[in-house]
Write a protein that holds these residues in place. Sequence first.
Motif, PDB file in Angstrom:
ATOM      1  N   VAL A   1       0.943  -1.270  -0.005  1.00  0.00           N
ATOM      2  CA  VAL A   1      -0.193  -0.050   0.068  1.00  0.00           C
ATOM      3  C   VAL A   1       0.832   1.365  -0.025  1.00  0.00           C
ATOM      4  O   VAL A   1       0.647   2.273  -0.789  1.00  0.00           O
ATOM      5  N   GLY A   2       2.121   1.332   0.743  1.00  0.00           N
ATOM      6  CA  GLY A   2       2.853   2.445   0.903  1.00  0.00           C
ATOM      7  C   GLY A   2       3.602   2.583  -0.527  1.00  0.00           C
ATOM      8  O   GLY A   2       3.607   3.501  -1.208  1.00  0.00           O
ATOM      9  N   ALA A   3       3.971   1.584  -1.261  1.00  0.00           N
ATOM     10  CA  ALA A   3       4.334   1.595  -2.515  1.00  0.00           C
ATOM     11  C   ALA A   3       3.681   2.389  -3.603  1.00  0.00           C
ATOM     12  O   ALA A   3       3.895   3.028  -4.289  1.00  0.00           O
ATOM     13  N   VAL A   4       2.241   1.796  -3.374  1.00  0.00           N
ATOM     14  CA  VAL A   4       1.069   2.296  -4.398  1.00  0.00           C
ATOM     15  C   VAL A   4       0.855   4.027  -4.111  1.00  0.00           C
ATOM     16  O   VAL A   4       0.960   4.641  -5.027  1.00  0.00           O
ATOM     17  N   PHE A   5       0.886   4.327  -2.814  1.00  0.00           N
ATOM     18  CA  PHE A   5       0.595   5.565  -2.424  1.00  0.00           C
ATOM     19  C   PHE A   5       1.928   6.468  -2.939  1.00  0.00           C
ATOM     20  O   PHE A   5       1.707   7.299  -3.678  1.00  0.00           O
ATOM     21  N   MET A   6       3.245   5.916  -2.729  1.00  0.00           N
ATOM     22  CA  MET A   6       4.286   6.533  -3.167  1.00  0.00           C
ATOM     23  C   MET A   6       4.300   6.932  -4.741  1.00  0.00           C
ATOM     24  O   MET A   6       4.526   7.890  -5.152  1.00  0.00           O
ATOM     25  N   ALA A   7       3.923   5.838  -5.419  1.00  0.00           N
ATOM     26  CA  ALA A   7       3.974   5.816  -6.868  1.00  0.00           C
ATOM     27  C   ALA A   7       2.905   7.009  -7.484  1.00  0.00           C
ATOM     28  O   ALA A   7       3.360   7.812  -8.139  1.00  0.00           O
ATOM     29  N   LEU A   8       1.908   7.078  -6.644  1.00  0.00           N
ATOM     30  CA  LEU A   8       0.754   7.767  -6.941  1.00  0.00           C
ATOM     31  C   LEU A   8       1.307   9.363  -6.861  1.00  0.00           C
ATOM     32  O   LEU A   8       0.994  10.221  -7.373  1.00  0.00           O
ATOM     33  N   MET A   9       1.986   9.548  -5.723  1.00  0.00           N
ATOM     34  CA  MET A   9       2.427  10.799  -5.191  1.00  0.00           C
ATOM     35  C   MET A   9       3.590  11.201  -6.339  1.00  0.00           C
ATOM     36  O   MET A   9       3.532  12.432  -6.650  1.00  0.00           O
ATOM     37  N   VAL A  10       4.469  10.323  -6.612  1.00  0.00           N
ATOM     38  CA  VAL A  10       5.445  10.641  -7.544  1.00  0.00           C
ATOM     39  C   VAL A  10       4.881  11.221  -8.962  1.00  0.00           C
ATOM     40  O   VAL A  10       5.386  11.968  -9.444  1.00  0.00           O
ATOM     41  N   ILE A  11       3.782  10.469  -9.408  1.00  0.00           N
ATOM     42  CA  ILE A  11       2.998  10.760 -10.715  1.00  0.00           C
ATOM     43  C   ILE A  11       2.589  12.191 -10.291  1.00  0.00           C
ATOM     44  O   ILE A  11       2.887  13.253 -11.259  1.00  0.00           O
ATOM     45  N   PHE A  12       1.926  12.344  -9.275  1.00  0.00           N
ATOM     46  CA  PHE A  12       1.336  13.730  -9.035  1.00  0.00           C
ATOM     47  C   PHE A  12       2.345  14.868  -9.110  1.00  0.00           C
ATOM     48  O   PHE A  12       2.141  15.764  -9.369  1.00  0.00           O
ATOM     49  N   ILE A  13       3.294  14.682  -8.245  1.00  0.00           N
ATOM     50  CA  ILE A  13       4.313  15.899  -8.068  1.00  0.00           C
ATOM     51  C   ILE A  13       5.259  16.105  -9.494  1.00  0.00           C
ATOM     52  O   ILE A  13       5.387  17.075  -9.616  1.00  0.00           O
ATOM     53  N   ARG A  14       5.390  14.910 -10.192  1.00  0.00           N
ATOM     54  CA  ARG A  14       6.025  15.028 -11.599  1.00  0.00           C
ATOM     55  C   ARG A  14       5.206  15.901 -12.594  1.00  0.00           C
ATOM     56  O   ARG A  14       5.642  16.715 -13.298  1.00  0.00           O
ATOM     57  N   LEU A  15       3.938  15.660 -12.498  1.00  0.00           N
ATOM     58  CA  LEU A  15       2.974  16.358 -13.385  1.00  0.00           C
ATOM     59  C   LEU A  15       2.885  17.978 -12.842  1.00  0.00           C
ATOM     60  O   LEU A  15       3.118  18.691 -14.002  1.00  0.00           O
ATOM     61  N   LYS A  16       2.991  18.336 -11.671  1.00  0.00           N
ATOM     62  CA  LYS A  16       2.899  19.618 -11.350  1.00  0.00           C
ATOM     63  C   LYS A  16       4.388  20.268 -11.399  1.00  0.00           C
ATOM     64  O   LYS A  16       4.659  21.147 -11.778  1.00  0.00           O
ATOM     65  N   ALA A  17       5.510  19.261 -11.332  1.00  0.00           N
ATOM     66  CA  ALA A  17       6.836  19.842 -11.529  1.00  0.00           C
ATOM     67  C   ALA A  17       7.068  20.376 -12.950  1.00  0.00           C
ATOM     68  O   ALA A  17       8.003  21.208 -12.828  1.00  0.00           O
ATOM     69  N   SER A  18       6.427  19.761 -13.679  1.00  0.00           N
ATOM     70  CA  SER A  18       6.693  20.213 -15.138  1.00  0.00           C
ATOM     71  C   SER A  18       6.223  21.724 -15.440  1.00  0.00           C
ATOM     72  O   SER A  18       6.706  22.178 -16.381  1.00  0.00           O
ATOM     73  N   ALA A  19       5.578  22.217 -14.652  1.00  0.00           N
ATOM     74  CA  ALA A  19       5.079  23.711 -14.726  1.00  0.00           C
ATOM     75  C   ALA A  19       6.161  24.591 -14.165  1.00  0.00           C
ATOM     76  O   ALA A  19       5.991  25.722 -14.440  1.00  0.00           O
ATOM     77  N   ARG A  20       7.051  24.071 -13.420  1.00  0.00           N
ATOM     78  CA  ARG A  20       7.869  25.062 -12.903  1.00  0.00           C
ATOM     79  C   ARG A  20       9.563  24.498 -13.422  1.00  0.00           C
ATOM     80  O   ARG A  20       9.655  23.478 -13.661  1.00  0.00           O
ATOM     81  N   PRO A  21      10.329  25.637 -13.330  1.00  0.00           N
ATOM     82  CA  PRO A  21      11.553  25.368 -13.997  1.00  0.00           C
ATOM     83  C   PRO A  21      12.715  24.366 -13.101  1.00  0.00           C
ATOM     84  O   PRO A  21      12.193  24.266 -12.170  1.00  0.00           O
ATOM     85  N   VAL A  22      13.183  23.546 -13.719  1.00  0.00           N
ATOM     86  CA  VAL A  22      14.193  22.637 -13.059  1.00  0.00           C
ATOM     87  C   VAL A  22      15.465  23.406 -12.624  1.00  0.00           C
ATOM     88  O   VAL A  22      15.892  24.458 -13.280  1.00  0.00           O
ATOM     89  N   THR A  23      15.978  23.027 -11.369  1.00  0.00           N
ATOM     90  CA  THR A  23      17.159  23.682 -10.820  1.00  0.00           C
ATOM     91  C   THR A  23      18.074  22.506 -10.506  1.00  0.00           C
ATOM     92  O   THR A  23      17.511  21.254 -10.422  1.00  0.00           O
ATOM     93  N   ILE A  24      19.384  22.667 -10.097  1.00  0.00           N
ATOM     94  CA  ILE A  24      20.210  21.843  -9.660  1.00  0.00           C
ATOM     95  C   ILE A  24      19.783  21.240  -8.224  1.00  0.00           C
ATOM     96  O   ILE A  24      19.703  20.071  -8.161  1.00  0.00           O
ATOM     97  N   ARG A  25      19.095  22.243  -7.561  1.00  0.00           N
ATOM     98  CA  ARG A  25      18.619  21.796  -6.254  1.00  0.00           C
ATOM     99  C   ARG A  25      17.415  20.918  -6.303  1.00  0.00           C
ATOM    100  O   ARG A  25      17.555  19.846  -5.625  1.00  0.00           O
ATOM    101  N   LYS A  26      16.527  21.106  -7.250  1.00  0.00           N
ATOM    102  CA  LYS A  26      15.375  20.251  -7.521  1.00  0.00           C
ATOM    103  C   LYS A  26      15.886  18.885  -8.012  1.00  0.00           C
ATOM    104  O   LYS A  26      15.233  18.023  -7.813  1.00  0.00           O
ATOM    105  N   ILE A  27      16.930  18.958  -8.674  1.00  0.00           N
ATOM    106  CA  ILE A  27      17.443  17.425  -9.125  1.00  0.00           C
ATOM    107  C   ILE A  27      17.981  16.764  -8.095  1.00  0.00           C
ATOM    108  O   ILE A  27      17.557  15.419  -7.943  1.00  0.00           O
ATOM    109  N   TRP A  28      18.833  17.189  -7.083  1.00  0.00           N
ATOM    110  CA  TRP A  28      19.489  16.378  -6.249  1.00  0.00           C
ATOM    111  C   TRP A  28      18.773  16.340  -4.755  1.00  0.00           C
ATOM    112  O   TRP A  28      19.118  15.370  -4.054  1.00  0.00           O
TER     113      TRP A  28
END
Length: 168
Positions: free
Chosen positions: A15-42
Motif C-alpha cells: 500500500v505504501g508503494a502504491v501511495f508513493m507511486a501515485l504521489m510521484v506521478i502527481f508531483i512530477r506532473l506539477k513539477a513540469s510547470a516549474r523550472p528545473v534547478t540543480i537543487r530540485k534534481i538532487w
Amino acid sequence: MGNINPSLLHIGSTVGAVFMALMVIFIRLKASARPVTIRKIWIPPLGMSTGFAMFIVPEVRFPWWWAVLAFLVGWFIFAYPLIRSTKFEERDGLIYAQRSKSFAFILLGLLLVRTLLHEFINRYISVPQSGGLFFILAFGMILHWRVFMYKHYTRISPPQEHIPQPRG
C-alpha cells in the motif's frame, strides 16, 4: 520484529508503494510547470538517503553482495525507462522538464514489476530484508536517473547556473 504480523508488513509495504507511486506521478506532473534547478534534481536522492538508517535494525540486514546486486539492478534496469522518458526544454531562458505521456505508465509498470518481484522474494527472505533490498534497488534507480538529469541539465543550461549563488 517481535509482535508485528509479517503479512501486515507486506500489505503495508505494498500500500505504501502504491501511495508513493501515485504521489510521484502527481508531483512530477506539477513539477513540469516549474523550472528545473540543480537543487530540485538532487533533493530527492539526498532525502531518500536517510532511509539507509533502517539498516541499524538487525532484522533488516543482509549480505553486502545482495545490496550491490539490488543497487546494480536499480541502476541499470529500473532507471532506464525513467531516463528514456526524461527530456528537458528551454523556455524563456529557463529549463523545464517536458511532460511525458508515458511517465505515469512507466511508474505504474515499475510498481507492478516491483510488486511481483516482492512476492517472489518474500518466499525466501523476511519482509524487513526484502524492504531493505527494494529500498536499495529504488535508490540505485533514483540516483542513476538524477545523475542523468544533472548531466543533461548542465549541458543545456547557461554556465552561471552551475555555480551556487550566495544568499543575500
